[in-house]
Design a protein around this motif. Structure first.
Motif, PDB file in Angstrom:
ATOM      1  N   ILE A   1     -15.137   9.502 -11.268  1.00  0.00           N
ATOM      2  CA  ILE A   1     -14.247   9.194 -12.298  1.00  0.00           C
ATOM      3  C   ILE A   1     -12.607   9.582 -12.231  1.00  0.00           C
ATOM      4  O   ILE A   1     -11.903   8.481 -12.138  1.00  0.00           O
ATOM      5  N   GLY A   2     -12.580  10.775 -12.005  1.00  0.00           N
ATOM      6  CA  GLY A   2     -11.780  10.974 -11.809  1.00  0.00           C
ATOM      7  C   GLY A   2     -11.515  11.208 -10.016  1.00  0.00           C
ATOM      8  O   GLY A   2      -9.774  10.506 -10.255  1.00  0.00           O
ATOM      9  N   CYS A   3     -11.715  11.191  -9.239  1.00  0.00           N
ATOM     10  CA  CYS A   3     -11.293  10.598  -7.938  1.00  0.00           C
ATOM     11  C   CYS A   3     -10.319   8.843  -7.713  1.00  0.00           C
ATOM     12  O   CYS A   3     -10.158   8.211  -7.296  1.00  0.00           O
ATOM     13  N   ALA A   4     -11.516   8.385  -8.662  1.00  0.00           N
ATOM     14  CA  ALA A   4     -11.200   6.679  -8.748  1.00  0.00           C
ATOM     15  C   ALA A   4      -9.969   6.810  -9.436  1.00  0.00           C
ATOM     16  O   ALA A   4      -8.928   5.315  -9.196  1.00  0.00           O
ATOM     17  N   VAL A   5      -9.636   7.535 -10.270  1.00  0.00           N
ATOM     18  CA  VAL A   5      -7.819   7.186 -11.683  1.00  0.00           C
ATOM     19  C   VAL A   5      -7.316   7.889 -10.052  1.00  0.00           C
ATOM     20  O   VAL A   5      -6.395   7.108 -10.181  1.00  0.00           O
ATOM     21  N   VAL A   6      -7.512   8.947 -10.515  1.00  0.00           N
ATOM     22  CA  VAL A   6      -5.969   9.089  -8.289  1.00  0.00           C
ATOM     23  C   VAL A   6      -5.956   8.556  -7.180  1.00  0.00           C
ATOM     24  O   VAL A   6      -5.094   8.103  -7.315  1.00  0.00           O
ATOM     25  N   ILE A   7      -7.017   7.726  -6.541  1.00  0.00           N
ATOM     26  CA  ILE A   7      -7.048   6.716  -6.187  1.00  0.00           C
ATOM     27  C   ILE A   7      -6.179   5.979  -6.459  1.00  0.00           C
ATOM     28  O   ILE A   7      -4.802   4.799  -5.737  1.00  0.00           O
ATOM     29  N   ILE A   8      -6.298   4.831  -7.771  1.00  0.00           N
ATOM     30  CA  ILE A   8      -5.595   3.507  -8.545  1.00  0.00           C
ATOM     31  C   ILE A   8      -3.890   4.180  -8.244  1.00  0.00           C
ATOM     32  O   ILE A   8      -3.111   3.986  -8.530  1.00  0.00           O
ATOM     33  N   ALA A   9      -4.123   5.522  -9.157  1.00  0.00           N
ATOM     34  CA  ALA A   9      -2.574   6.425  -9.344  1.00  0.00           C
ATOM     35  C   ALA A   9      -1.545   6.394  -7.906  1.00  0.00           C
ATOM     36  O   ALA A   9      -0.772   6.336  -7.561  1.00  0.00           O
ATOM     37  N   ALA A  10      -2.176   6.516  -6.228  1.00  0.00           N
ATOM     38  CA  ALA A  10      -1.783   6.765  -5.369  1.00  0.00           C
ATOM     39  C   ALA A  10      -1.463   5.542  -4.952  1.00  0.00           C
ATOM     40  O   ALA A  10      -0.252   4.894  -4.553  1.00  0.00           O
ATOM     41  N   LEU A  11      -2.295   3.686  -5.269  1.00  0.00           N
ATOM     42  CA  LEU A  11      -1.963   2.289  -5.235  1.00  0.00           C
ATOM     43  C   LEU A  11      -0.715   2.211  -5.665  1.00  0.00           C
ATOM     44  O   LEU A  11      -0.041   1.141  -5.182  1.00  0.00           O
ATOM     45  N   LEU A  12      -0.894   2.888  -7.152  1.00  0.00           N
ATOM     46  CA  LEU A  12       0.843   2.330  -8.018  1.00  0.00           C
ATOM     47  C   LEU A  12       1.867   2.646  -6.997  1.00  0.00           C
ATOM     48  O   LEU A  12       3.116   2.095  -7.357  1.00  0.00           O
ATOM     49  N   ALA A  13       1.578   4.234  -6.782  1.00  0.00           N
ATOM     50  CA  ALA A  13       2.975   4.261  -5.765  1.00  0.00           C
ATOM     51  C   ALA A  13       3.400   4.002  -4.303  1.00  0.00           C
ATOM     52  O   ALA A  13       4.527   3.810  -3.939  1.00  0.00           O
ATOM     53  N   ARG A  14       2.675   2.950  -4.143  1.00  0.00           N
ATOM     54  CA  ARG A  14       3.283   2.296  -2.945  1.00  0.00           C
ATOM     55  C   ARG A  14       3.072   1.004  -2.820  1.00  0.00           C
ATOM     56  O   ARG A  14       4.186   1.033  -2.261  1.00  0.00           O
ATOM     57  N   PHE A  15       2.913   0.521  -3.849  1.00  0.00           N
ATOM     58  CA  PHE A  15       3.723  -0.969  -4.142  1.00  0.00           C
ATOM     59  C   PHE A  15       5.520  -0.934  -4.264  1.00  0.00           C
ATOM     60  O   PHE A  15       5.997  -1.457  -3.777  1.00  0.00           O
ATOM     61  N   PRO A  16       5.783   0.029  -4.704  1.00  0.00           N
ATOM     62  CA  PRO A  16       7.530   0.361  -4.893  1.00  0.00           C
ATOM     63  C   PRO A  16       8.281   0.130  -3.474  1.00  0.00           C
ATOM     64  O   PRO A  16       8.710  -0.877  -3.226  1.00  0.00           O
ATOM     65  N   PHE A  17       7.203   0.975  -2.665  1.00  0.00           N
ATOM     66  CA  PHE A  17       8.382   0.857  -1.290  1.00  0.00           C
ATOM     67  C   PHE A  17       7.784  -0.576  -1.103  1.00  0.00           C
ATOM     68  O   PHE A  17       8.636  -0.860  -0.141  1.00  0.00           O
ATOM     69  N   TYR A  18       7.120  -0.940   0.049  1.00  0.00           N
ATOM     70  CA  TYR A  18       6.845  -2.618   0.153  1.00  0.00           C
ATOM     71  C   TYR A  18       7.651  -3.528  -0.775  1.00  0.00           C
ATOM     72  O   TYR A  18       8.148  -4.088   0.082  1.00  0.00           O
ATOM     73  N   ASP A  19       8.102  -3.416  -2.064  1.00  0.00           N
ATOM     74  CA  ASP A  19       8.648  -4.498  -2.829  1.00  0.00           C
ATOM     75  C   ASP A  19       9.756  -3.724  -2.575  1.00  0.00           C
ATOM     76  O   ASP A  19      10.974  -5.650  -2.850  1.00  0.00           O
ATOM     77  N   ALA A  20      10.707  -3.705  -2.498  1.00  0.00           N
ATOM     78  CA  ALA A  20      11.906  -2.815  -1.811  1.00  0.00           C
ATOM     79  C   ALA A  20      12.061  -3.412  -0.679  1.00  0.00           C
ATOM     80  O   ALA A  20      13.087  -2.626   0.094  1.00  0.00           O
ATOM     81  N   TYR A  21      11.294  -4.010   0.268  1.00  0.00           N
ATOM     82  CA  TYR A  21      12.076  -4.745   1.325  1.00  0.00           C
ATOM     83  C   TYR A  21      13.278  -4.877   1.243  1.00  0.00           C
ATOM     84  O   TYR A  21      13.337  -6.068   0.735  1.00  0.00           O
ATOM     85  N   LEU A  22      13.706  -4.401   2.248  1.00  0.00           N
ATOM     86  CA  LEU A  22      15.281  -5.373   2.257  1.00  0.00           C
ATOM     87  C   LEU A  22      16.548  -5.126   3.696  1.00  0.00           C
ATOM     88  O   LEU A  22      15.990  -3.762   4.157  1.00  0.00           O
ATOM     89  N   SER A  23      16.442  -6.461   4.320  1.00  0.00           N
ATOM     90  CA  SER A  23      16.914  -5.961   5.670  1.00  0.00           C
ATOM     91  C   SER A  23      18.620  -5.977   5.239  1.00  0.00           C
ATOM     92  O   SER A  23      19.213  -6.655   4.713  1.00  0.00           O
ATOM     93  N   VAL A  24      18.987  -5.805   6.714  1.00  0.00           N
ATOM     94  CA  VAL A  24      20.345  -5.757   6.750  1.00  0.00           C
ATOM     95  C   VAL A  24      21.565  -7.288   6.289  1.00  0.00           C
ATOM     96  O   VAL A  24      22.529  -7.114   6.163  1.00  0.00           O
ATOM     97  N   GLY A  25      20.812  -8.179   6.580  1.00  0.00           N
ATOM     98  CA  GLY A  25      21.242  -9.601   6.761  1.00  0.00           C
ATOM     99  C   GLY A  25      20.910 -10.122   5.553  1.00  0.00           C
ATOM    100  O   GLY A  25      20.684  -9.559   4.724  1.00  0.00           O
ATOM    101  N   PHE A  26      20.517 -11.217   5.100  1.00  0.00           N
ATOM    102  CA  PHE A  26      20.552 -12.018   4.172  1.00  0.00           C
ATOM    103  C   PHE A  26      18.900 -12.168   3.608  1.00  0.00           C
ATOM    104  O   PHE A  26      17.779 -11.943   4.885  1.00  0.00           O
TER     105      PHE A  26
END
Length: 287
Positions: A262-287
Motif C-alpha cells: 500500500i505504501g509503495c502504491a501511494v509513493v508511486i501516485i505521489a511520483a506521478l503527481l510530480a510529473r504532470f506539472p512538468f508537461y503542463d508547463a510546456y511553453l515554446s518561445v513562439g506563439f
C-alpha cells in the motif's frame, strides 16, 4: 495540457513508472551482487521477483509509446542514435529491458552459473544509469525554455530515487529474505530524495514565474502547482510511513507486506503527481 505533439498523460506515466522500475531493479540487482554468499534458495526467490520492477518499467515504456503515434515508430527512433536525444533515450531503454529481462529469465535455469547471472545484473545496473541520464536530458530543448533548465534532470532523478527504492523495499519484503539493514537504507534514500525533490519542485514553480513568451507566462499554465507539490509531499510521506510500519511488522507474514505494498502504491501516485506539472508547463518561445 500542453500541445507539442506529445501526450502529457502518457509521458507523465512513462517518467513516473519507467524510472521507478529501473531504479528498483538496480537496487535489487546490487543487493544480489553484494550478498553473494547467502543461500541459493533465497537468491533464486529474489531473482524471480525481479519481474515486478521489470513489469513496472515495461508499463511505463508501453505508456510512452502512445505519444509516438504507433509503437512501431519507436523503431525509427533508433536511426538518430548519437545525435537525437529521443533516439538515445529509446536505445538506452531497450538496452535496459534486454539485459534486465535476460537476467530475470536466466534465473529460471536449473543450474544458473553465478558468473553469468552476476554479469547480467552488473550490466543491467549500468544500463539503468545510462537510461536515467538520457531520459533526464531528452527534454533539453532550446525552444522550450520551461524544460531547458538544470531543474529538469534533477527533478526526474529525484522522483526516480523516491519511488525506485520504495518499490525495491516492497520486493525485498515480499521475498522474505534476510535483508538486514537494506530496506531501511533504501527508505532513507527515498526520504532524502523526497526532501530534495520537494525543494526542486518549488524551485521549478518559482522558475516558471520568470519564463514566458509573447502570449503568457509559464506559471499561468500550472496555476495549481503549489497544491500539487503539497499533495505530492503529503502522499509520499504517508506512503513511506506505511512502508516503515510494514518493516516493523516483519514477523507478520501478511500485515507487513500489505502495509509495504500500500505504501509503495501511494509513493508511486505521489511520483506521478510530480510529473504532470512538468508537461503542463510546456511553453515554446513562439506563439
Amino acid at each position: 495540457m500542453f500541445d507539442g505533439g506529445f501526450s502529457a498523460t502518457s509521458l507523465a506515466v512513462f517518467t513516473a513508472l519507467a524510472p521507478a522500475g529501473a531504479v528498483a531493479f538496480a537496487c535489487l540487482a546490487a543487493f544480489l551482487l553484494v550478498n553473494r554468499s547467502q543461500s541459493r534458495d533465497w537468491r533464486d526467490v529474489l531473482a524471480h521477483l525481479l519481474f515486478i520492477p521489470l513489469a513496472i518499467a515495461w508499463a511505463g515504456f508501453i505508456a510512452s509509446a502512445t505519444h509516438l503515434g504507433t509503437p512501431a515508430n519507436a523503431l525509427h527512433a533508433i536511426n538518430g542514435l548519437g545525435r537525437s536525444p529521443l533516439s538515445n533515450e529509446v536505445v538506452s531503454a531497450v538496452a535496459f529491458l534486454f539485459f534486465a529481462g535476460m537476467a530475470w529469465m536466466y534465473s529460471y535455469r536449473e543450474k544458473p552459473k553465478a558468473s553469468v547471472m552476476n554479469g547480467l545484473l552488473a550490466i543491467s545496473i549500468v544500463c539503468v544509469i545510462v537510461m536515467l541520464f538520457h531520459t533526464s536530458f531528452a527534454y533539453s530543448i532550446a525552444t522550450v525554455p520551461t524544460w531547458d533548465t538544470w531543474l529538469t534532470p534533477a527533478n526526474l532523478c529525484a522522483t526516480a530515487l523516491l519511488s525506485g527504492p520504495a518499490l525495491a523495499t516492497t520486493v525485498l519484503q515480499a521475498a522474505r529474505v534476510r535483508a538486514g539493514k537494506w530496506p531501511y537504507a533504501l527508505l532513507l534514500i527515498a526520504v532524502a530524495a523526497l526532501a530534495a525533490g520537494t525543494v526542486l519542485l518549488v524551485c521549478h514553480m518559482n522558475f516558471l514565474g520568470t519564463v514566458g513568451n509573447n502570449v503568457t507566462l509559464a506559471s499561468a499554465l500550472v496555476p495549481n502547482y503549489g497544491w500539487l507539490i503539497a499533495a505530492h509531499a503529503a502522499l509520499a510521506i504517508c506512503g513511506l510511513a506505511f512502508q516503515l510500519h510494514g518493516l516493523r511488522l516483519a514477523t507478520s507474514r501478511t500485515r507487513g507486506p500489505v502495509f509495504s505494498v500500500i505504501g509503495c502504491a501511494v509513493v508511486i501516485i505521489a511520483a506521478l503527481l510530480a510529473r504532470f506539472p512538468f508537461y503542463d508547463a510546456y511553453l515554446s518561445v513562439g506563439f
